[in-house]
Design an enzyme around this catalytic site. Structure first.
Site, PDB file in Angstrom:
ATOM      1  N   TYR A 129       0.830  -1.218   0.000  1.00 40.79           N
ATOM      2  CA  TYR A 129       0.000   0.000   0.000  1.00 40.79           C
ATOM      3  C   TYR A 129       0.858   1.260   0.000  1.00 40.79           C
ATOM      4  O   TYR A 129       1.676   1.462   0.909  1.00 40.79           O
ATOM      5  CB  TYR A 129      -0.897  -0.016   1.238  1.00 40.79           C
ATOM      6  N   SER A 239       2.955  -3.379   4.223  1.00 37.62           N
ATOM      7  CA  SER A 239       3.234  -4.778   3.905  1.00 37.62           C
ATOM      8  C   SER A 239       4.636  -4.919   3.355  1.00 37.62           C
ATOM      9  O   SER A 239       5.314  -3.931   3.061  1.00 37.62           O
ATOM     10  CB  SER A 239       2.239  -5.303   2.851  1.00 37.62           C
ATOM     11  N   GLY A 278       0.711  -7.210   5.184  1.00 36.35           N
ATOM     12  CA  GLY A 278       0.613  -8.369   4.308  1.00 36.35           C
ATOM     13  C   GLY A 278       2.006  -8.839   3.954  1.00 36.35           C
ATOM     14  O   GLY A 278       2.729  -8.160   3.219  1.00 36.35           O
TER      15      GLY A 278
END
Length: 373
Positions: A129, A239, A278
């Protein structure tokens, strides 16, 4: 600037010639970077591609495996890798909201490469992101940008930091991005190479460790993009995605085991414990170079002879993977540059800041840091 340029040695192994994933024979990396200033909707994003073979991967598939440390992320193509144990397309990195367009562009590119030879593909696209520094809702990545990254793919030295998919990323509250590293095993251990390419966009400042030293505790007072703002989320959000490549002849389940060791390298730097991250890792092997062509719409040969590394020789590969990931993350941070956009600012970790912090916690330079294989 890279971590070894500062006299900092990560792990015990030696890197390859380029200290990059491209030290694995045949692997190529390409980037396309997008910078557009537009007030509070500035664009700082891009695409990075990893090509596993000198020719189209569907003509020469690779055994591959996947490991997910924390699943707060998205990806395409992973289920088929898990099921079939094969990588048949390039791997791409981009931002969270651009996975779909990158996947579609890779499908179109595969169609052009394959013509009548292939009739379907499932490209692997990984994301992190970048919405703090990039207008992520604008979905500015296009098919043309993906084609440009593919056209840029090459062997040799790999650009790091604020490039490609890593353009707008933040790591340990410093500017993050793309990083790479490699390790070459001794002849006695097999002589194989393991390379890593990361897109680092995770972590809190205080958790940062370099070569085992808790430098984040010293650097904690430096400016952070997450301080003084209540509308961009919390430190540690984000992430990391990792690709590991090797020329060791690994079977798919062994590739999954190799991918799992990216977790070790991430943990050494201070990541891997955030619910909001993530952490998705892919590993592939180019060691079995004569796997049959896949997805051609007609039956192939019924059996194929393959090689595999025996389990009592695989530990050295695991160690190499952990070291390469650890160093790749640090290279991403040191190669990055300051970025101010959309009312936020992420400052790069400066070499002098890192060295001062290291000396504060008792570190001394290692003269062997610059060693190459």
């Amino acid at each position: 600037m890279r971590i070894r340029d500062l006299g900092i040695r990560i792990g015990m192994g030696k890197p390859g010639v380029f200290n990059a994933i491209t030290d694995v024979p045949g692997v190529r990396v390409g980037h396309h970077t997008i910078h557009r200033e537009n007030g509070d909707q500035s664009v700082h994003t891009g695409v990075t591609v990893i090509e596993p073979r000198p020719q189209a991967a569907h003509l020469q598939p690779c055994f591959a495996g996947v490991h997910v440390l924390n699943g707060n992320g998205d990806a395409s193509g992973l289920e088929w890798i898990r099921e079939a144990g094969l990588l048949t397309t390039p791997i791409a990195y981009t931002n969270t909201h651009s996975v779909g367009v990158v996947r579609d562009a890779l499908v179109a590119a595969e169609r052009e490469l394959g013509k009548q030879r292939t009739y379907w593909c499932m490209p692997t696209v990984l994301e992190t992101y970048d919405g703090v520094l990039n207008d992520i809702w604008g979905q500015h990545v296009t098919a043309e940008h993906v084609h440009a990254a593919l056209a840029d793919a090459r062997s040799g030295a790999v650009a790091e930091g604020c490039v490609g998919g890593g353009t707008g990323m933040i790591c340990h509250e410093f500017k993050g991005g793309i990083g790479t590293s490699s390790r070459v095993l001794s002849a006695e251990a097999g002589g194989w190479t393991v390379g890593a390419l990361v897109q680092a966009n995770y972590g809190v400042r205080e958790a940062l460790r370099v070569s085992g030293y808790p430098v984040g505790q010293v650097l904690g007072e430096l400016p952070s993009p997450f301080r003084g703002s209540d509308n961009i989320g919390e430190a540690g959000m984000g992430s990391i995605v990792v690709t590991l490549a090797t020329d060791a002849p690994l079977l798919p389940h062994q590739c999954s085991r190799l991918a799992q060791r990216a977790s070790v390298g991430l943990a050494r730097v201070g990541g891997g414990t955030e619910d909001t991250s993530g952490d998705i890792f892919v590993a592939f092997s180019v060691g079995n170079s004569d796997l049959p062509v896949t997805n051609v719409g007609r039956p192939g040969v019924p059996t194929t002879t393959v090689q595999m590394v025996n389990n009592d020789h695989i530990s050295a590969l695991f160690s190499a993977a952990a070291d390469a990931v650890e160093e790749a993350i640090l290279n991403a941070m040191l190669a990055a540059t300051d970025l101010q956009a959309n009312g936020q600012q992420a400052l790069a970790l400066k070499p002098e800041q890192l060295l001062e912090a290291l000396h504060t916690v008792g570190w001394k330079a290692d003269p062997r840091a610059a060693e190459r294989s």
